[in-house]
Scaffold this motif. Structure first.
Motif, PDB file in Angstrom:
ATOM      1  N   GLN B  22       0.836  -1.200   0.000  1.00  0.00           N
ATOM      2  CA  GLN B  22       0.000   0.000   0.000  1.00  0.00           C
ATOM      3  C   GLN B  22       0.878   1.261   0.000  1.00  0.00           C
ATOM      4  N   ARG B  88       2.877   1.524  11.439  1.00  0.00           N
ATOM      5  CA  ARG B  88       3.055   2.799  10.734  1.00  0.00           C
ATOM      6  C   ARG B  88       1.856   3.745  10.868  1.00  0.00           C
ATOM      7  N   PRO B  89       0.605   3.248  10.818  1.00  0.00           N
ATOM      8  CA  PRO B  89      -0.523   4.183  10.974  1.00  0.00           C
ATOM      9  C   PRO B  89      -0.518   4.943  12.298  1.00  0.00           C
ATOM     10  N   GLY B  92       0.148   8.588  12.151  1.00  0.00           N
ATOM     11  CA  GLY B  92      -1.004   9.441  11.877  1.00  0.00           C
ATOM     12  C   GLY B  92      -1.717   9.834  13.162  1.00  0.00           C
ATOM     13  N   PHE B  93      -1.819   8.891  14.114  1.00  0.00           N
ATOM     14  CA  PHE B  93      -2.455   9.197  15.397  1.00  0.00           C
ATOM     15  C   PHE B  93      -1.614  10.181  16.206  1.00  0.00           C
ATOM     16  N   CYS B  94      -0.326  10.217  15.933  1.00  0.00           N
ATOM     17  CA  CYS B  94       0.540  11.184  16.614  1.00  0.00           C
ATOM     18  C   CYS B  94       0.597  12.510  15.856  1.00  0.00           C
ATOM     19  N   GLY B  95      -0.164  12.618  14.784  1.00  0.00           N
ATOM     20  CA  GLY B  95      -0.360  13.918  14.142  1.00  0.00           C
ATOM     21  C   GLY B  95       0.425  14.183  12.869  1.00  0.00           C
ATOM     22  N   VAL B  96       1.287  13.251  12.453  1.00  0.00           N
ATOM     23  CA  VAL B  96       2.062  13.491  11.223  1.00  0.00           C
ATOM     24  C   VAL B  96       1.766  12.351  10.245  1.00  0.00           C
ATOM     25  N   SER B  97       1.338  12.683   9.054  1.00  0.00           N
ATOM     26  CA  SER B  97       0.936  11.662   8.090  1.00  0.00           C
ATOM     27  C   SER B  97       1.812  11.683   6.843  1.00  0.00           C
ATOM     28  N   TRP B  98       2.341  10.509   6.514  1.00  0.00           N
ATOM     29  CA  TRP B  98       3.189  10.400   5.314  1.00  0.00           C
ATOM     30  C   TRP B  98       2.397  10.727   4.070  1.00  0.00           C
ATOM     31  N   ARG B  99       1.133  10.322   4.063  1.00  0.00           N
ATOM     32  CA  ARG B  99       0.321  10.504   2.871  1.00  0.00           C
ATOM     33  C   ARG B  99      -0.277  11.910   2.793  1.00  0.00           C
ATOM     34  N   ASP B 100      -0.936  12.323   3.872  1.00  0.00           N
ATOM     35  CA  ASP B 100      -1.622  13.625   3.851  1.00  0.00           C
ATOM     36  C   ASP B 100      -0.649  14.790   3.827  1.00  0.00           C
TER      37      ASP B 100
END
Lengths: 256, 267
Positions: B22, B88-89, B92-100
């Motif tokens: 993914q 890895r997701p 995102g919960f910690c506020g930094v997203s590779w995708r977004d």
């Protein structure tokens, strides 16, 4: 190539605000992409923008009205020295929950108008949204293309950035006087708390924009609030939102 | 290999293929108008670098029956890929997203925290692999303990400092660098805390306590320093050595000095 030219017409690389423009819709094939057909003077005159005057380079505008109308207003505001910033973060598909064909048409027509203008690199921004981006109470059914979308604080410059670049006022154009949508309120409250003055103007009205107070939404400033705001929406692998709702599922589609 | 190990290998391979498939699919698919190659290369190269670092450590410090064994080395490599991929997701919960943030918004400030977050997760898992032990469940427990400590500290840090706001909205590159340095330092501390020969659950927890305290001190230090060096009214999008790279190096160096002074991990 035509997609890039069209995108850069709306988001010129020299503009300070272009980094916030969303390319998703421009990446699709738009009918008559680089045609010379433009929005007519009559159409632009219909966009009442008296509330936006005078442009002292200290006001940013958020156009939170139906998408094609927002594009029309953005072109009218570009005539007054504002830099349009298209934030449509969605895609199109058959049996789509939101019909974006009118927005796409308006973007191609508006591009022809923009090509004839010289907007200063430091012109204040006019952010373009679609107030129909997440219709309430209308969940797409299995087999439909779910292209509902939201805006996030990350989609806009921070209050600090705006202040550092001379912006002191925000005018939000909306339908009637309804309060800001929940997703947008996360952004407006941040700006408000940074000291920016938030004012509201109504579509089809020349009345001066009045001060508005935006209340803090739930989960404000939590690290994972963005995931919750996007919960239930479907991401598109090419960026932005939009995917077919599976036949046997009604769950969310976010994976970070 | 035992039957349970073959099952874990197959499950790990499926999880790893799903999450990393993914990852690379999205990197390939996201429209190039959204972000250029300078944003994609770090995302493309971080996973292989993490796996290479893990391999290098395991080949030297893993259990005696893993070192030099192709089957067990492969087993733990696949396990590591699944571990970091599945967790890895949490970034995102910690506020930094590779995708977004990185791919869809071309946010330079988010690149380093994402890469460092993956590396920190790798360090936590690598620590669990150091030392002799009876099997994969020992690695699972020790690495799990280190990973939970890392994520809990990161969440507390976010609640207090709101780094995600400064990095993803203000796009402050220096803050991104500082957080990246802190994440690597915490990965080193907690990874070494999880390392060592297996004795029992209680002994593993006891051994971890000093490293957890060091991590806690590092977290408090970050909060205090942040109050002094965080810009008020200044957005530093380009990054400056004094405010970004230097503090990041200071966090990593402090962790290394402390670890060297107490002997890296308990035997």
């Amino acid at each position: 190539m035509a997609n890039r030219i069209l995108f850069e017409t709306w988001a010129p690389p020299a503009s300070l605000w272009s980094r916030w423009a969303k390319p998703v819709l421009f990446a699709e094939t738009l009918h008559g992409m680089l045609s010379n057909r433009s929005l007519s003077e009559k159409e632009l005159d219909a966009a009442k923008t008296a509330w936006a005057l005078p442009n002292n380079n200290d006001t940013a505008i958020v156009l939170d009205v139906p998408g094609e109308t927002a594009v029309l207003y953005a072109v009218a505001l570009a005539n007054k020295g504002y830099q349009p910033v298209a934030l449509f973060n969605t895609t199109s598909g058959s049996r789509a929950a939101i019909d974006v064909s009118k927005i796409k048409k308006a973007l191609t027509l508006g591009a022809a108008n923009l090509r004839g203008m010289t907007i200063p690199a430091k012109a204040p921004p006019a952010f373009i949204l679609d107030s129909e981006r997440k219709p309430q109470g209308r969940s797409p059914k299995p087999g439909q293309y779910d292209n509902r979308w939201v805006v996030l604080p990350q989609d806009f410059p921070s209050g600090r950035f705006l202040m550092n670049h001379g912006i002191r006022n925000i005018v939000i154009l909306r339908v009637g006087t309804k309060p800001a949508a929940d997703d947008l309120s996360h952004i407006l409250v941040r700006w408000q708390e940074r000291g920016l003055r938030i004012r509201g103007a109504s579509l089809n009205s020349n009345a001066a924009a009045g001060d508005i107070r935006v209340t803090r939404p739930n989960l404000f400033r939590l690290a994972f609030s963005r995931l919750l705001v996007m919960f239930g929406l479907r991401r598109n692998s090419a960026g932005g939102f939009g995917a077919v709702v599976p036949e046997e599922s009604s769950g969310g589609g976010y994976y970070g | 290999m035992a039957e349970s190990e073959i099952i874990i290998l197959i499950v790990s391979a499926i999880i790893g293929l799903f999450f990393w498939g993914q990852w690379y699919w999205i990197i390939h698919r996201v429209n190039p108008l959204a972000s250029g190659p300078q944003y994609r290369w770090p995302l493309q190269w971080t996973p292989p670098i993490c796996i290479a670092a893990f391999y290098a450590v395991v080949q030297k410090f893993a259990s005696w029956d893993v070192i030099g064994s192709l089957a067990y080395t492969t087993f733990y490599l696949v396990f590591a890929a699944a571990w970091v991929g599945a967790l890895r997701p949490l970034l995102g919960f910690c506020g930094v997203s590779w995708r977004d943030d990185v791919l869809e918004r071309a946010n330079t400030a988010a690149v380093m925290p994402v890469a460092a977050g993956l590396f920190a997760l790798t360090l936590c898992f690598t620590g669990g692999n150091i030392g002799d032990g009876p099997g994969w469940w020992v690695v699972f427990f020790a690495a799990g303990m280190a990973t939970v400590a890392l994520i809990v500290c990161w969440q507390i840090l976010e609640l207090v400092c709101h780094n995600h706001e400064i990095i993803t909205i203000d796009r402050d590159v220096d803050c991104g660098l500082r957080l990246a340095g802190w994440l690597v330092a915490m990965g080193l501390l907690f990874g070494c805390g999880a390392a060592g020969d297996w004795v029992s659950v209680e002994a593993t927890i006891d051994d971890f306590v000093p490293y957890a305290i060091a991590g806690f001190v590092m977290m408090i230090a970050y909060m205090i320093l942040e109050a002094f060096i965080r810009p008020h009214g200044i957005v530093r999008e380009k990054g400056e050595f004094l405010w970004g790279t230097l503090p990041a190096l200071a966090y990593i160096t402090s962790a290394l000095i402390w670890l060297a002074s107490i002997g890296w991990w308990k035997q």
